[in-house]
Design an enzyme around this catalytic site. Sequence first.
Site, PDB file in Angstrom:
ATOM      1  N   HIS A  87      35.105  37.217  43.990  1.00 38.50           N
ATOM      2  CA  HIS A  87      33.902  37.353  42.689  1.00 38.50           C
ATOM      3  C   HIS A  87      33.797  38.352  43.227  1.00 38.50           C
ATOM      4  O   HIS A  87      33.560  39.483  43.936  1.00 38.50           O
ATOM      5  CB  HIS A  87      32.832  36.327  43.039  1.00 38.50           C
ATOM      6  CG  HIS A  87      31.599  36.887  42.003  1.00 38.50           C
ATOM      7  ND1 HIS A  87      30.793  37.831  41.364  1.00 38.50           N
ATOM      8  CD2 HIS A  87      31.204  35.578  40.896  1.00 38.50           C
ATOM      9  CE1 HIS A  87      30.576  37.751  40.372  1.00 38.50           C
ATOM     10  NE2 HIS A  87      30.786  35.956  40.496  1.00 38.50           N
ATOM     11  N   HIS A 144      38.083  33.944  34.906  1.00 41.42           N
ATOM     12  CA  HIS A 144      36.803  34.173  35.258  1.00 41.42           C
ATOM     13  C   HIS A 144      36.382  32.040  34.661  1.00 41.42           C
ATOM     14  O   HIS A 144      36.481  31.869  35.706  1.00 41.42           O
ATOM     15  CB  HIS A 144      36.169  34.435  33.686  1.00 41.42           C
ATOM     16  CG  HIS A 144      35.088  35.126  32.793  1.00 41.42           C
ATOM     17  ND1 HIS A 144      33.746  34.976  33.992  1.00 41.42           N
ATOM     18  CD2 HIS A 144      34.065  35.555  31.866  1.00 41.42           C
ATOM     19  CE1 HIS A 144      32.387  35.115  33.234  1.00 41.42           C
ATOM     20  NE2 HIS A 144      32.812  35.278  32.013  1.00 41.42           N
ATOM     21  N   ASP A 150      32.078  28.572  40.418  1.00 42.64           N
ATOM     22  CA  ASP A 150      33.255  27.318  40.642  1.00 42.64           C
ATOM     23  C   ASP A 150      33.811  26.445  40.568  1.00 42.64           C
ATOM     24  O   ASP A 150      34.190  25.347  40.391  1.00 42.64           O
ATOM     25  CB  ASP A 150      34.248  28.627  39.304  1.00 42.64           C
ATOM     26  CG  ASP A 150      33.650  29.204  38.107  1.00 42.64           C
ATOM     27  OD1 ASP A 150      34.200  30.090  38.195  1.00 42.64           O
ATOM     28  OD2 ASP A 150      33.129  28.379  37.100  1.00 42.64           O
TER      29      ASP A 150
HETATM   30  C1  SDX Z   1      32.847  34.060  37.416  1.00 41.50           C
HETATM   31  O1  SDX Z   1      31.520  39.073  36.960  1.00 41.50           O
HETATM   32  C2  SDX Z   1      30.705  37.074  36.963  1.00 41.50           C
HETATM   33  O2  SDX Z   1      29.222  37.761  37.455  1.00 41.50           O
HETATM   34  C3  SDX Z   1      31.905  36.011  36.378  1.00 41.50           C
HETATM   35  C4  SDX Z   1      30.466  34.648  37.323  1.00 41.50           C
HETATM   36  C5  SDX Z   1      29.684  34.599  36.027  1.00 41.50           C
HETATM   37  O3  SDX Z   1      29.175  33.710  36.239  1.00 41.50           O
HETATM   38  O4  SDX Z   1      29.953  34.794  35.038  1.00 41.50           O
HETATM   39  O5  SDX Z   1      30.190  34.669  38.252  1.00 41.50           O
HETATM   40  C6  SDX Z   1      31.643  33.485  36.695  1.00 41.50           C
HETATM   41  O6  SDX Z   1      34.141  34.016  37.256  1.00 41.50           O
HETATM   42  C7  SDX Z   1      33.396  33.681  38.912  1.00 41.50           C
HETATM   43  C8  SDX Z   1      34.931  34.024  39.058  1.00 41.50           C
HETATM   44  C9  SDX Z   1      36.146  32.812  38.728  1.00 41.50           C
HETATM   45  N1  SDX Z   1      37.275  33.037  39.503  1.00 41.50           N
HETATM   46  C10 SDX Z   1      38.200  32.507  40.348  1.00 41.50           C
HETATM   47  O7  SDX Z   1      37.478  31.514  40.614  1.00 41.50           O
HETATM   48  C11 SDX Z   1      39.589  33.125  40.112  1.00 41.50           C
HETATM   49  C12 SDX Z   1      39.734  33.567  41.104  1.00 41.50           C
HETATM   50  N2  SDX Z   1      38.842  34.912  41.765  1.00 41.50           N
HETATM   51  C13 SDX Z   1      39.840  35.930  42.084  1.00 41.50           C
HETATM   52  O8  SDX Z   1      40.851  35.984  40.685  1.00 41.50           O
HETATM   53  C14 SDX Z   1      38.847  37.198  42.082  1.00 41.50           C
HETATM   54  O9  SDX Z   1      38.379  37.220  43.132  1.00 41.50           O
HETATM   55  C15 SDX Z   1      38.287  37.880  41.183  1.00 41.50           C
HETATM   56  C16 SDX Z   1      39.060  38.037  39.685  1.00 41.50           C
HETATM   57  C17 SDX Z   1      36.917  36.739  40.416  1.00 41.50           C
HETATM   58  C18 SDX Z   1      37.640  38.697  41.712  1.00 41.50           C
HETATM   59  O10 SDX Z   1      38.872  40.015  41.487  1.00 41.50           O
HETATM   60  P1  SDX Z   1      38.170  40.952  42.220  1.00 41.50           P
HETATM   61  O11 SDX Z   1      36.763  41.613  42.629  1.00 41.50           O
HETATM   62  O12 SDX Z   1      38.915  42.302  41.044  1.00 41.50           O
HETATM   63  O13 SDX Z   1      38.296  41.554  43.362  1.00 41.50           O
HETATM   64  P2  SDX Z   1      40.412  41.354  43.950  1.00 41.50           P
HETATM   65  O14 SDX Z   1      41.368  40.721  42.779  1.00 41.50           O
HETATM   66  O15 SDX Z   1      40.841  43.572  43.961  1.00 41.50           O
HETATM   67  O16 SDX Z   1      40.492  41.420  45.684  1.00 41.50           O
HETATM   68  C19 SDX Z   1      40.541  41.868  46.164  1.00 41.50           C
HETATM   69  C20 SDX Z   1      40.887  40.980  47.929  1.00 41.50           C
HETATM   70  C21 SDX Z   1      42.616  40.981  47.166  1.00 41.50           C
HETATM   71  O17 SDX Z   1      43.666  40.918  48.315  1.00 41.50           O
HETATM   72  P3  SDX Z   1      44.412  42.182  48.283  1.00 41.50           P
HETATM   73  O18 SDX Z   1      45.250  42.944  47.014  1.00 41.50           O
HETATM   74  O19 SDX Z   1      43.714  44.031  48.522  1.00 41.50           O
HETATM   75  O20 SDX Z   1      45.131  42.207  49.883  1.00 41.50           O
HETATM   76  O21 SDX Z   1      40.914  39.933  47.387  1.00 41.50           O
HETATM   77  C22 SDX Z   1      41.849  38.950  47.319  1.00 41.50           C
HETATM   78  C23 SDX Z   1      42.813  39.321  46.535  1.00 41.50           C
HETATM   79  O22 SDX Z   1      44.139  39.199  46.391  1.00 41.50           O
HETATM   80  N3  SDX Z   1      41.528  38.022  46.431  1.00 41.50           N
HETATM   81  C24 SDX Z   1      42.153  36.553  46.487  1.00 41.50           C
HETATM   82  C25 SDX Z   1      40.797  36.126  45.475  1.00 41.50           C
HETATM   83  N4  SDX Z   1      39.971  36.233  45.500  1.00 41.50           N
HETATM   84  C26 SDX Z   1      40.403  37.624  45.939  1.00 41.50           C
HETATM   85  N5  SDX Z   1      43.148  36.353  47.305  1.00 41.50           N
HETATM   86  C27 SDX Z   1      43.039  35.149  46.914  1.00 41.50           C
HETATM   87  N6  SDX Z   1      42.800  34.161  45.776  1.00 41.50           N
HETATM   88  C28 SDX Z   1      40.845  34.681  45.145  1.00 41.50           C
HETATM   89  N7  SDX Z   1      40.255  33.672  44.794  1.00 41.50           N
END
Ligand code: SDX
Length: 374
Positions: A260, A221, A311
């Site tokens: 996201h 997050h 971010d």
């Molecule tokens: C914020 O919700 C909000 O509004 C939050 C926010 C706000 O203003 O409050 O926008 C602020 O928190 C932005 C997000 C900041 N976090 C990060 O940058 C951390 C990296 N991101 C990931 O952890 C991920 O993208 C999430 C947690 C943000 C979202 O993940 P989801 O929706 O739970 O999706 P997922 O993790 O299940 O990913 C789907 C697929 C996966 O691949 P498979 O397992 O299906 O093969 O996409 C891949 C993931 O591995 N993936 C990534 C990735 N994000 C998704 N792979 C590598 N790096 C990434 N960053």
Amino acid sequence: MSEDVKKGLLGIVVDETTISQVMPDINSLTYRGYAVQDLCEKCSFEEVAYLILNKELPNKSQLKKFKKELDVNRSITINLREIVKHMPKRAHPMDVARTVVSVMGLEDKDTSNNSPQANMRKAIRIFAKTPTAMAAFFRTRKGKKVIPPKKGLGFSENFFYMCFGKLPNKEIIKAFDISLILYAEHSFNVSTFTARTITSSLSDIHSAITGAIGSLKGPLHGGANEEVMNMMNKIKKPENAFTWINNALDKKEVVMGFGHRVYKKGDSRVPTMEKYFKKISKIKNDKKFNKIYDIVKKVMMDKKDIHPNVDYPTGPMYHLMGFDTDFFTPIFVLSRITGWSAHIMEQHAANKLIRPLSKYSGEKHRKVMLLNQR
Ligand code: SDX
């Protein structure tokens, strides 16, 4: 997992809100119906903070009164300043942020009053005082004297003044203001939902915001902007970037600043934030982070079709502005206090205790054996 468990509440609509929405038709974030890009172009952060808290943009006299209210509430008690001064120098600033809001809850005369009027008063005090307390820690952990807030300076200006003792040029203040507008609110993200969950038991705003800060700290997050900078520092120079990010993807690592839950085709805040990051990069004659930024982003989009989130540009921009890396997420806190406060007041206004169900998959019908038989 059976179909009735939605881990992470994926796709579940749990309540209504009038505060913000990502408009699907324009794939853009809107606060109280205004597109954030429009707000960034035409408003200061104080105007947007007023909008999020009061549902309408302020007119001139309302803005003047609001800024005065922030001015008179900016100073912190001697007690709180002493507590900050005695905090461990190695404490993470997010733990400091969580603690200072907690202490404010001990000091606030309205803590036990959850009326809309008292909640607005408390929201303003938390919003006005947290930057002062955080700037105090920014300096005391370096052995420097605390600089009190200066009357008449705006929200962003005062934060720079209290941290660095001087004001940067107008373009840097503007870029910082833009980041605060874009960080202010984002519907039911995990820290906001945490705040609403705490509020749903009719607990108080200080407790709810303390919990929200704990949630925002996580690297999935708000903590991501700090991790973006740590990643860029590990990459060190642009010529390493392509290999570094491909190795990370080959090792199935999560790349911070990308992806996201809501936006699957790009975070609507990124184009604006990226524009200002690039401006600061130019002003600071940065030859490194700007290039690393572009290389990593291109690989993530070409190879994984995973777009940057807000971010990603804020991390290197705050670094170029002179902030310590572990202060990036506390800056996110300073802005998000507005969104959290609006949601806390909205939850109070139409409350229902938040209490989901769980699917039990543990042992059943076990008989207790006496101690000497176990
Ligand atoms: C914020 O919700 C909000 O509004 C939050 C926010 C706000 O203003 O409050 O926008 C602020 O928190 C932005 C997000 C900041 N976090 C990060 O940058 C951390 C990296 N991101 C990931 O952890 C991920 O993208 C999430 C947690 C943000 C979202 O993940 P989801 O929706 O739970 O999706 P997922 O993790 O299940 O990913 C789907 C697929 C996966 O691949 P498979 O397992 O299906 O093969 O996409 C891949 C993931 O591995 N993936 C990534 C990735 N994000 C998704 N792979 C590598 N790096 C990434 N960053």
